[in-house]
Enzyme design. Structure first.
Site, PDB file in Angstrom:
ATOM      1  CG  ASN A  30     -15.206 136.363  78.317  1.00  0.00           C
ATOM      2  OD1 ASN A  30     -14.559 137.175  77.663  1.00  0.00           O
ATOM      3  ND2 ASN A  30     -15.970 135.435  77.778  1.00  0.00           N
ATOM      4  CG  LEU A  64      -8.501 149.743  79.744  1.00  0.00           C
ATOM      5  CD1 LEU A  64      -9.841 149.839  80.464  1.00  0.00           C
ATOM      6  CD2 LEU A  64      -7.361 149.637  80.746  1.00  0.00           C
ATOM      7  N   GLY A  65      -7.975 147.054  75.980  1.00  0.00           N
ATOM      8  CA  GLY A  65      -8.065 145.747  75.311  1.00  0.00           C
ATOM      9  C   GLY A  65      -8.774 145.906  73.986  1.00  0.00           C
ATOM     10  CE  LYS A  66      -5.366 144.623  68.735  1.00  0.00           C
ATOM     11  NZ  LYS A  66      -4.342 144.410  69.744  1.00  0.00           N
ATOM     12  CE  LYS A 115     -16.972 144.948  74.913  1.00  0.00           C
ATOM     13  NZ  LYS A 115     -17.792 143.753  75.059  1.00  0.00           N
ATOM     14  CE  LYS A 148     -13.071 133.365  75.405  1.00  0.00           C
ATOM     15  NZ  LYS A 148     -14.372 133.639  74.854  1.00  0.00           N
ATOM     16  CG  ASP A 178     -17.359 139.449  76.050  1.00  0.00           C
ATOM     17  OD1 ASP A 178     -16.420 138.989  75.396  1.00  0.00           O
ATOM     18  OD2 ASP A 178     -18.425 139.856  75.541  1.00  0.00           O
ATOM     19  CG  ASP A 213     -17.560 132.996  75.499  1.00  0.00           C
ATOM     20  OD1 ASP A 213     -17.290 134.036  74.891  1.00  0.00           O
ATOM     21  OD2 ASP A 213     -16.786 132.013  75.563  1.00  0.00           O
ATOM     22  CE  LYS A 252     -14.268 137.994  63.668  1.00  0.00           C
ATOM     23  NZ  LYS A 252     -14.940 136.693  63.538  1.00  0.00           N
ATOM     24  CB  THR A 309     -12.507 129.214  72.958  1.00  0.00           C
ATOM     25  OG1 THR A 309     -12.709 129.159  74.365  1.00  0.00           O
ATOM     26  CG2 THR A 309     -12.274 130.641  72.528  1.00  0.00           C
ATOM     27  NE  ARG A 343      -7.948 149.626  68.544  1.00  0.00           N
ATOM     28  CZ  ARG A 343      -6.717 149.210  68.787  1.00  0.00           C
ATOM     29  NH1 ARG A 343      -6.255 149.201  70.033  1.00  0.00           N
ATOM     30  NH2 ARG A 343      -5.933 148.795  67.816  1.00  0.00           N
TER      31      ARG A 343
HETATM   32  C1  LIG Z   1     -13.741 145.059  72.325  1.00  0.00           C
HETATM   33  C2  LIG Z   1     -13.521 144.294  73.578  1.00  0.00           C
HETATM   34  C3  LIG Z   1     -12.344 144.074  74.312  1.00  0.00           C
HETATM   35  C4  LIG Z   1     -12.727 143.296  75.371  1.00  0.00           C
HETATM   36  C5  LIG Z   1     -11.876 142.737  76.437  1.00  0.00           C
HETATM   37  N1  LIG Z   1     -11.616 143.799  77.424  1.00  0.00           N
HETATM   38  C6  LIG Z   1     -12.300 144.080  78.549  1.00  0.00           C
HETATM   39  C7  LIG Z   1     -11.624 145.128  79.171  1.00  0.00           C
HETATM   40  C8  LIG Z   1     -11.914 145.747  80.476  1.00  0.00           C
HETATM   41  C9  LIG Z   1     -13.205 146.078  80.913  1.00  0.00           C
HETATM   42 CL1  LIG Z   1     -14.577 145.798  79.891  1.00  0.00          CL
HETATM   43  C10 LIG Z   1     -13.414 146.627  82.184  1.00  0.00           C
HETATM   44  N2  LIG Z   1     -12.384 146.863  83.032  1.00  0.00           N
HETATM   45  C11 LIG Z   1     -11.127 146.564  82.611  1.00  0.00           C
HETATM   46  N3  LIG Z   1      -9.960 146.708  83.265  1.00  0.00           N
HETATM   47  C12 LIG Z   1      -8.990 146.288  82.439  1.00  0.00           C
HETATM   48  C13 LIG Z   1      -7.599 146.322  82.824  1.00  0.00           C
HETATM   49  C14 LIG Z   1      -7.128 146.884  83.988  1.00  0.00           C
HETATM   50  N4  LIG Z   1      -5.790 146.710  83.984  1.00  0.00           N
HETATM   51  C15 LIG Z   1      -4.863 147.140  85.015  1.00  0.00           C
HETATM   52  N5  LIG Z   1      -5.409 146.052  82.897  1.00  0.00           N
HETATM   53  C16 LIG Z   1      -6.512 145.809  82.168  1.00  0.00           C
HETATM   54  C17 LIG Z   1      -6.489 145.096  80.869  1.00  0.00           C
HETATM   55  N6  LIG Z   1      -9.495 145.842  81.266  1.00  0.00           N
HETATM   56  C18 LIG Z   1     -10.845 146.017  81.355  1.00  0.00           C
HETATM   57  C19 LIG Z   1     -10.523 145.408  78.363  1.00  0.00           C
HETATM   58  N7  LIG Z   1     -10.579 144.612  77.265  1.00  0.00           N
HETATM   59  N8  LIG Z   1     -14.036 143.086  75.326  1.00  0.00           N
HETATM   60  O1  LIG Z   1     -14.509 143.657  74.228  1.00  0.00           O
END
Ligand SMILES: Cc1cc(Cn2cc(-c3c(Cl)cnc4nc(-c5cn(C)nc5C)[nH]c34)cn2)no1
Length: 278
Positions: free
Chosen positions: A143, A21-23, A44, A140, A156, A138, A25, A173, A28
């Site tokens: 987050n 879903l995301g990454k 996470k 922003k 976050d 933080d 530093k 930031t 992921r």
């Molecule tokens: C390591 C790291 C990456 C991140 C940033 N981050 C947060 C999420 C995330 C979380 Cl924690 C919870 N629910 C989420 N839903 C999504 C999402 C849903 N869709 C349709 N698209 C996304 C993107 N992301 C979520 C992902 N990365 N913080 O620490």
């Protein structure tokens, strides 16, 4: 046994891991399903080696202790955590709507009703955090996440602190930093009030108020509170009034969280359920 029973010892074999879903530093975030309950979560995954390398144990522990203890509709839940030899896993609420940032970039800027609804939700979440002596520091768009109904969720808490006294740590930031943080002065809860002003501006205009070519110029604009309102999009005087009463250099003179919720622009435009119908 549900996710909420924080007594349960979890392990990676309890989960089906889905798409990333995301990454960040240090790791992921993956979509995941708890196999027994079919409950969808965000997992996470943080590498211990990275945490050791950057000496962030205390910060990660603080994020976990703080977010585990927070229960608010606009704060992303941390249900629990577990670890193996190399990694630490945080079991987080899954926000189906993704990043608010993406919605803002797609739309360019938000309507006054949508912006006011998000600011009201953020204000209520921050009032709750401040009652629990937590300063996020933080806030922003990256987050801020959205649930399946479009309700805002603060995520976050990596930079948040459990604080009863003034803080000195630099973080976040530049665009969202209050003057007292830019000057690395002692700061307190009011930094989050400043950030609400920055976010309200960015929701309505699509860019943060002190954006500049270089970090140095952004610093300078923040320190001078060099605030100006573009002629387009056409934003109401009440919205500009709220922004002006938050982006105040003297932190003691910024509009308080309760007063934000009573502000005419919020009262008139924010959707009480925190979900702005399209
Ligand atoms: C390591 C790291 C990456 C991140 C940033 N981050 C947060 C999420 C995330 C979380 Cl924690 C919870 N629910 C989420 N839903 C999504 C999402 C849903 N869709 C349709 N698209 C996304 C993107 N992301 C979520 C992902 N990365 N913080 O620490």
């Amino acid at each position: 046994q549900s996710l909420r029973s924080s007594k349960r010892q979890w392990s990676i074999s309890d989960f089906d891991i889905g798409k990333p879903l995301g990454k960040g530093k240090f790791g992921r975030v993956y979509l995941a399903r708890e196999i027994k309950s079919n409950y969808i979560i965000a997992l996470k995954v943080i590498f211990k080696e990275q945490i050791e390398k950057y000496r962030l144990h205390h910060q990660l522990r603080r994020e976990m202790e703080i977010q585990t203890g927070l229960r608010h509709p606009n704060v992303l839940r941390l249900y629990g955590w577990f670890h193996d030899a190399e990694r630490i896993f945080l079991i987080l609420e899954y926000a189906h709507g993704g990043e608010l940032y993406r919605q803002l970039r797609k739309l360019g800027h938000l309507s006054e009703r949508q912006a006011a609804t998000y600011i009201a939700s953020l204000t209520q979440a921050l009032a709750y955090c401040h009652e629990k002596d937590v300063i996020h520091r933080d806030i922003k768009p990256e987050n801020l996440l959205l649930d399946h109904e479009g309700r805002l969720k603060i995520a976050d808490f990596g930079w948040s602190v459990q604080s009863r006294s003034k803080r000195h740590t630099m973080c976040g930031t530049l665009d969202y930093l209050a003057p007292e943080m830019v000057e690395n002065k002692a700061h307190d809860y009011a930094v989050d009030n400043w950030t609400l002003g920055v976010l309200c501006y960015e929701f309505l205009y699509g860019v943060p108020p002190f954006e500049a070519e270089s970090q140095k110029d952004t610093f300078r604009r923040i320190m001078k509170v060099d605030l100006s309102f573009p002629s387009t999009p056409d934003v109401s005087a009440e919205a500009k009034n709220l922004i002006t009463r938050l982006l105040v250099k003297d932190s003691s003179k910024r509009l308080s969280l309760p007063k934000i919720l009573e502000h005419p622009w919020i009262v008139k435009n924010a959707d009480p359920m925190g979900i702005c119908p399209k």
